[in-house]
Design a protein around this motif. Structure first.
Motif, PDB file in Angstrom:
ATOM      1  N   ALA A 167       0.827  -1.208   0.000  1.00 33.34           N
ATOM      2  CA  ALA A 167       0.000   0.000   0.000  1.00 33.34           C
ATOM      3  C   ALA A 167       0.860   1.256   0.000  1.00 33.34           C
ATOM      4  O   ALA A 167       0.559   2.236  -0.696  1.00 33.34           O
ATOM      5  CB  ALA A 167      -0.927  -0.007   1.209  1.00 33.34           C
ATOM      6  N   GLU A 168       1.937   1.233   0.783  1.00 35.19           N
ATOM      7  CA  GLU A 168       2.815   2.399   0.822  1.00 35.19           C
ATOM      8  C   GLU A 168       3.480   2.601  -0.546  1.00 35.19           C
ATOM      9  O   GLU A 168       3.577   3.718  -1.035  1.00 35.19           O
ATOM     10  CB  GLU A 168       3.856   2.230   1.925  1.00 35.19           C
ATOM     11  CG  GLU A 168       4.565   3.528   2.279  1.00 35.19           C
ATOM     12  CD  GLU A 168       5.215   3.502   3.643  1.00 35.19           C
ATOM     13  OE1 GLU A 168       5.201   4.549   4.309  1.00 35.19           O
ATOM     14  OE2 GLU A 168       5.750   2.452   4.041  1.00 35.19           O
ATOM     15  N   LYS A 169       3.914   1.516  -1.154  1.00 32.85           N
ATOM     16  CA  LYS A 169       4.536   1.602  -2.481  1.00 32.85           C
ATOM     17  C   LYS A 169       3.541   2.094  -3.536  1.00 32.85           C
ATOM     18  O   LYS A 169       3.882   2.897  -4.412  1.00 32.85           O
ATOM     19  CB  LYS A 169       5.081   0.230  -2.860  1.00 32.85           C
ATOM     20  CG  LYS A 169       5.700   0.161  -4.256  1.00 32.85           C
ATOM     21  CD  LYS A 169       4.864  -0.664  -5.200  1.00 32.85           C
ATOM     22  CE  LYS A 169       5.541  -0.821  -6.558  1.00 32.85           C
ATOM     23  NZ  LYS A 169       4.781  -1.678  -7.485  1.00 32.85           N
ATOM     24  N   GLU A 170       2.288   1.613  -3.456  1.00 36.76           N
ATOM     25  CA  GLU A 170       1.268   1.934  -4.462  1.00 36.76           C
ATOM     26  C   GLU A 170       0.591   3.288  -4.207  1.00 36.76           C
ATOM     27  O   GLU A 170      -0.175   3.758  -5.040  1.00 36.76           O
ATOM     28  CB  GLU A 170       0.197   0.846  -4.480  1.00 36.76           C
ATOM     29  CG  GLU A 170       0.667  -0.488  -5.048  1.00 36.76           C
ATOM     30  CD  GLU A 170       0.758  -0.488  -6.557  1.00 36.76           C
ATOM     31  OE1 GLU A 170       0.218   0.446  -7.193  1.00 36.76           O
ATOM     32  OE2 GLU A 170       1.360  -1.424  -7.109  1.00 36.76           O
ATOM     33  N   GLY A 171       0.827   3.896  -3.047  1.00 34.57           N
ATOM     34  CA  GLY A 171       0.142   5.140  -2.714  1.00 34.57           C
ATOM     35  C   GLY A 171      -1.321   4.929  -2.383  1.00 34.57           C
ATOM     36  O   GLY A 171      -2.164   5.800  -2.619  1.00 34.57           O
ATOM     37  N   VAL A 219       0.429  -0.307  11.994  1.00 31.77           N
ATOM     38  CA  VAL A 219       0.847  -0.027  10.619  1.00 31.77           C
ATOM     39  C   VAL A 219       1.126   1.461  10.441  1.00 31.77           C
ATOM     40  O   VAL A 219       2.136   1.856   9.837  1.00 31.77           O
ATOM     41  CB  VAL A 219      -0.236  -0.512   9.626  1.00 31.77           C
ATOM     42  CG1 VAL A 219      -0.075   0.158   8.271  1.00 31.77           C
ATOM     43  CG2 VAL A 219      -0.172  -2.026   9.476  1.00 31.77           C
ATOM     44  N   ASN A 220       0.263   2.292  10.973  1.00 30.44           N
ATOM     45  CA  ASN A 220       0.453   3.729  10.801  1.00 30.44           C
ATOM     46  C   ASN A 220       1.613   4.278  11.627  1.00 30.44           C
ATOM     47  O   ASN A 220       2.228   5.288  11.259  1.00 30.44           O
ATOM     48  CB  ASN A 220      -0.848   4.472  11.112  1.00 30.44           C
ATOM     49  CG  ASN A 220      -1.856   4.342   9.984  1.00 30.44           C
ATOM     50  OD1 ASN A 220      -1.506   4.462   8.815  1.00 30.44           O
ATOM     51  ND2 ASN A 220      -3.108   4.069  10.318  1.00 30.44           N
ATOM     52  N   LEU A 221       1.948   3.611  12.717  1.00 22.94           N
ATOM     53  CA  LEU A 221       3.136   3.996  13.475  1.00 22.94           C
ATOM     54  C   LEU A 221       4.413   3.592  12.751  1.00 22.94           C
ATOM     55  O   LEU A 221       5.466   4.208  12.944  1.00 22.94           O
ATOM     56  CB  LEU A 221       3.112   3.348  14.867  1.00 22.94           C
ATOM     57  CG  LEU A 221       2.168   3.976  15.894  1.00 22.94           C
ATOM     58  CD1 LEU A 221       2.078   3.093  17.130  1.00 22.94           C
ATOM     59  CD2 LEU A 221       2.627   5.383  16.263  1.00 22.94           C
ATOM     60  N   GLY A 222       4.330   2.546  11.918  1.00 28.86           N
ATOM     61  CA  GLY A 222       5.509   2.013  11.260  1.00 28.86           C
ATOM     62  C   GLY A 222       5.695   2.428   9.823  1.00 28.86           C
ATOM     63  O   GLY A 222       6.554   1.879   9.127  1.00 28.86           O
ATOM     64  N   THR A 223       4.873   3.374   9.343  1.00 29.16           N
ATOM     65  CA  THR A 223       4.996   3.862   7.967  1.00 29.16           C
ATOM     66  C   THR A 223       5.181   5.374   7.985  1.00 29.16           C
ATOM     67  O   THR A 223       5.139   6.008   9.036  1.00 29.16           O
ATOM     68  CB  THR A 223       3.751   3.497   7.144  1.00 29.16           C
ATOM     69  OG1 THR A 223       2.570   3.899   7.863  1.00 29.16           O
ATOM     70  CG2 THR A 223       3.669   1.996   6.891  1.00 29.16           C
ATOM     71  N   THR A 275       1.442   8.474   4.966  1.00 33.65           N
ATOM     72  CA  THR A 275       0.782   7.264   4.454  1.00 33.65           C
ATOM     73  C   THR A 275      -0.636   7.133   5.000  1.00 33.65           C
ATOM     74  O   THR A 275      -1.595   7.057   4.266  1.00 33.65           O
ATOM     75  CB  THR A 275       1.611   6.014   4.793  1.00 33.65           C
ATOM     76  OG1 THR A 275       2.889   6.134   4.167  1.00 33.65           O
ATOM     77  CG2 THR A 275       0.924   4.760   4.277  1.00 33.65           C
ATOM     78  N   GLN A 276      -0.818   7.081   6.308  1.00 27.34           N
ATOM     79  CA  GLN A 276      -2.135   7.071   6.951  1.00 27.34           C
ATOM     80  C   GLN A 276      -3.117   6.070   6.324  1.00 27.34           C
ATOM     81  O   GLN A 276      -4.052   6.443   5.616  1.00 27.34           O
ATOM     82  CB  GLN A 276      -2.735   8.476   6.957  1.00 27.34           C
ATOM     83  CG  GLN A 276      -2.036   9.435   7.897  1.00 27.34           C
ATOM     84  CD  GLN A 276      -2.002   8.925   9.335  1.00 27.34           C
ATOM     85  OE1 GLN A 276      -3.051   8.617   9.914  1.00 27.34           O
ATOM     86  NE2 GLN A 276      -0.821   8.819   9.901  1.00 27.34           N
ATOM     87  N   LEU A 277      -2.889   4.813   6.608  1.00 30.53           N
ATOM     88  CA  LEU A 277      -3.718   3.744   6.053  1.00 30.53           C
ATOM     89  C   LEU A 277      -4.902   3.412   6.951  1.00 30.53           C
ATOM     90  O   LEU A 277      -4.785   3.393   8.178  1.00 30.53           O
ATOM     91  CB  LEU A 277      -2.873   2.481   5.863  1.00 30.53           C
ATOM     92  CG  LEU A 277      -1.852   2.537   4.736  1.00 30.53           C
ATOM     93  CD1 LEU A 277      -0.823   1.437   4.904  1.00 30.53           C
ATOM     94  CD2 LEU A 277      -2.541   2.434   3.387  1.00 30.53           C
ATOM     95  N   THR A 278      -6.021   3.117   6.321  1.00 28.59           N
ATOM     96  CA  THR A 278      -7.194   2.577   7.008  1.00 28.59           C
ATOM     97  C   THR A 278      -7.334   1.111   6.608  1.00 28.59           C
ATOM     98  O   THR A 278      -7.227   0.780   5.421  1.00 28.59           O
ATOM     99  CB  THR A 278      -8.476   3.334   6.598  1.00 28.59           C
ATOM    100  OG1 THR A 278      -8.357   4.701   6.999  1.00 28.59           O
ATOM    101  CG2 THR A 278      -9.702   2.708   7.247  1.00 28.59           C
TER     102      THR A 278
END
Length: 227
Positions: A112-116, A147-151, A155-158
């Motif tokens: 997800a981080e790579k793909e935006g 996940v959000n602490l480690g990215t 990024t801020q993923l849900t």
């Protein structure tokens, strides 16, 4: 730029519906499938490829994980442990794969981080999860925080789990509403030519279709106790 959702897709009914629901919300689907030496690996991969072709995904990833077989401890990855066929029992069953969803979500987060992407989709179902601890809503919420602490800050993923509170018959009904190709999905833990009909996953699926009043379109070796 299109908004993206990375969807963990096993080839099963639940994860397929979750992806279809996110697509209906306007997300471009980035589909991720894991081969982890499970008993029905080839059938699940075949289902994943057929489903994503129908869904029209933007990108697909097929990730091979060989360490689950080395760890063992699950009837899905250790052939010396029989898949239970006597019905769902209390507690965590032997088909539980240690920390599987945690590992899947971690890899999905990297993709997800790579793909935006802004969302990770997963088809966990808490009530009908066969007692798997990594299908609980509280656990998925905790993974989202981790996940959000480690990215990266931006990024801020849900982590979306749209099925988490649904019963199996509701999932069947929702799948029909979203025009999910149920005939392409696979749920059986043990067989690939025809679903066994007696493992926990088959029992849950068959019960869901029965309560929804809809015939299951996939083939079964045993259906409702009849060979």
């Amino acid at each position: 730029m299109a908004k993206k959702a990375v969807c963990i897709m096993s080839g099963g009914m639940d994860s397929t519906l979750a992806a279809y629901m996110l697509r209906a919300q306007g997300y471009e689907i980035v589909a991720v499938h894991f081969n982890y030496d499970q008993r029905t690996q080839q059938k699940e991969l075949e289902s994943f490829r057929a489903i994503t072709a129908r869904l029209g995904t933007g990108q697909t990833y097929e990730i091979d994980l060989d360490f689950f077989a080395a760890i063992g401890a699950s009837a899905l990855t250790d052939r010396s442990i029989d898949v239970p066929t006597g019905g769902i029992e209390a507690g965590v069953p032997v088909t539980y794969v240690p920390f599987r969803n945690g590992i899947f979500l971690s890899i999905a987060a990297a993709i997800a981080e790579k793909e935006g992407a802004s969302v990770i989709g997963i088809g966990v179902v808490e009530e009908d999860s066969s007692g798997y601890p990594d299908c609980r809503e509280a656990y998925i919420e905790a993974m989202q925080r981790a996940v959000n602490l480690g990215t990266r800050d931006e990024t801020q993923l849900t982590i979306a789990m749209p099925l988490v509170h649904l019963k199996k018959e509701q999932i069947v009904a929702e799948a029909l509403a979203y025009d999910v190709p149920l005939e392409l999905t696979w749920s059986c833990y043990s067989d690939e030519a025809a679903a066994c009909g007696v493992c926990d996953s088959c029992r849950l699926r068959l019960k869901g279709f029965e309560l929804a009043g809809i015939p299951d379109p996939i083939p079964y070796r045993v259906k409702n106790g009849v060979s």
